[in-house]
Enzyme design. Structure first.
Site, short mmCIF file in Angstrom:
data_model
loop_
_atom_site.label_atom_id
_atom_site.label_comp_id
_atom_site.label_asym_id
_atom_site.label_seq_id
_atom_site.Cartn_x
_atom_site.Cartn_y
_atom_site.Cartn_z
N GLU A 38 0.85 -1.21 0.00
CA GLU A 38 0.00 0.00 0.00
C GLU A 38 0.89 1.26 0.00
O GLU A 38 1.96 1.27 0.62
CB GLU A 38 -0.83 -0.06 1.30
CG GLU A 38 -1.78 1.08 1.54
CD GLU A 38 -2.52 0.90 2.89
OE1 GLU A 38 -2.17 0.00 3.69
OE2 GLU A 38 -3.46 1.68 3.14
N LYS A 113 -9.33 2.22 -1.93
CA LYS A 113 -9.56 1.58 -0.62
C LYS A 113 -10.95 1.94 -0.07
O LYS A 113 -11.26 3.12 0.15
CB LYS A 113 -8.46 2.00 0.35
CG LYS A 113 -8.47 1.27 1.68
CD LYS A 113 -7.24 1.68 2.50
CE LYS A 113 -7.11 0.91 3.79
NZ LYS A 113 -5.88 1.28 4.51
N CYS A 151 -5.16 -3.40 2.50
CA CYS A 151 -4.89 -3.44 3.93
C CYS A 151 -6.15 -3.66 4.79
O CYS A 151 -6.71 -4.73 4.78
CB CYS A 151 -4.12 -2.19 4.34
SG CYS A 151 -3.18 -2.47 5.86
C1 ACM Z 1 -4.02 0.09 7.20
O1 ACM Z 1 -5.13 -0.11 6.71
N1 ACM Z 1 -3.04 0.59 6.50
C2 ACM Z 1 -3.77 -0.22 8.60
#
Ligand code: ACM
Length: 271
Positions: A38, A113, A151
């Protein structure tokens, strides 16, 4: 099919160095599909929108994404990487914590995301793409379906489930994990969906003044039986590739009487 991940430490707010670093790491590797953590172009911690403007890029013309496209073409391989995305909403600049899937022919797809974690909410818009599956060409296996999540999306089982129900055989999961739970939980994501998962995590610590955050490394690849077929160290930069048969993920039988997907009883599930 050779699948893998790069685990590394991005330099905070230094996209030029990160572009070179990732290029150096992956140029010599032999893979069909590689996943990179990420926010790999920018690092994780943020303190202002001005700074975010400087370290983010548009995937149509940004230098980090251009590097990925060039290497993908040269290697005839697909690459998935987290990156800090900037785009326009009307006349306004907006930012997403995104992942790009780059194909050898220069085409690409973006996932933004869905579930932002903690202070990410101060800077990024919540993702508006949803969870989709893309067909990756494979000489040996014809077409392989892959999906992306980023993530913290892992903590919502719906993310991996949606991708699996849409046919994903491999879930690509660029990460900057800060809590200790995910690497073990991906075991469940893999077996409950009978898919391959590739979690590419970062290592090291980001610091801005007194604000620090440390990352847990330990990138993992699981197969549909829940076997850890690759596990990285918690603190070293490394690139690991394993050979898989992606079609193993098409068989949703967990024994000769239970097909996990055919036997879902949606009428009893909360919506
Ligand atoms: C995250 O979602 N980078 C902890």
């Amino acid at each position: 099919m050779k699948i893998g991940y790069l685990q590394f430490k991005p330099e905070l707010h230094n996209p030029a160095v990160n572009t070179e670093k990732v290029s150096d790491f992956i140029s010599g590797a032999d893979f069909d599909l590689l996943v990179i953590p990420e926010l790999a172009n920018s690092g994780y911690l943020l303190s202002s929108i001005d700074e975010l403007e400087k370290i983010s890029e548009n995937p149509d013309n940004g230098k980090y994404c251009a590097m990925l496209k060039k290497i993908s073409k040269k290697k005839n391989a697909c690459i998935v990487s987290g990156f800090c995305e900037s785009t326009k909403d009307g006349s306004q600049n907006v930012y997403y914590n995104s992942s790009i899937l780059v194909f050898p022919d220069g085409k690409f797809r973006i996932y933004r995301k869905t579930h932002l974690f903690y202070n990410e909410k101060n800077f990024f818009q919540s993702g508006n793409t949803g969870f989709w599956v893309y067909e990756v060409p494979s000489e040996k296996y014809g077409v392989v379906k892959i999906g992306m999540m980023i993530c913290f999306d892992w903590i919502y089982p719906e993310a991996a489930r949606t991708l699996a129900l849409r046919g994903a055989q491999i879930i690509c999961h660029p990460s900057n994990l800060v809590m200790p739970y995910c690497q073990n939980s991906m075991y469940t994501r893999a077996i409950e969906n009978r898919v391959f998962t590739i979690t590419a995590n970062r290592i090291g610590t980001d610091a801005i003044g007194k604000d620090t955050v440390s990352f847990t490394g330990g990138s993992v690849i699981l197969n549909p039986n829940g076997d850890y077929i690759s596990r990285a160290s918690v603190d070293k930069e490394e690139i690991n590739i394993v050979e898989i048969n992606p079609n193993d993920a098409k068989n949703k039988f967990i024994n000769d009487k239970n097909n996990l997907f055919d036997e879902r009883r949606e009428m009893f599930y909360y919506r």
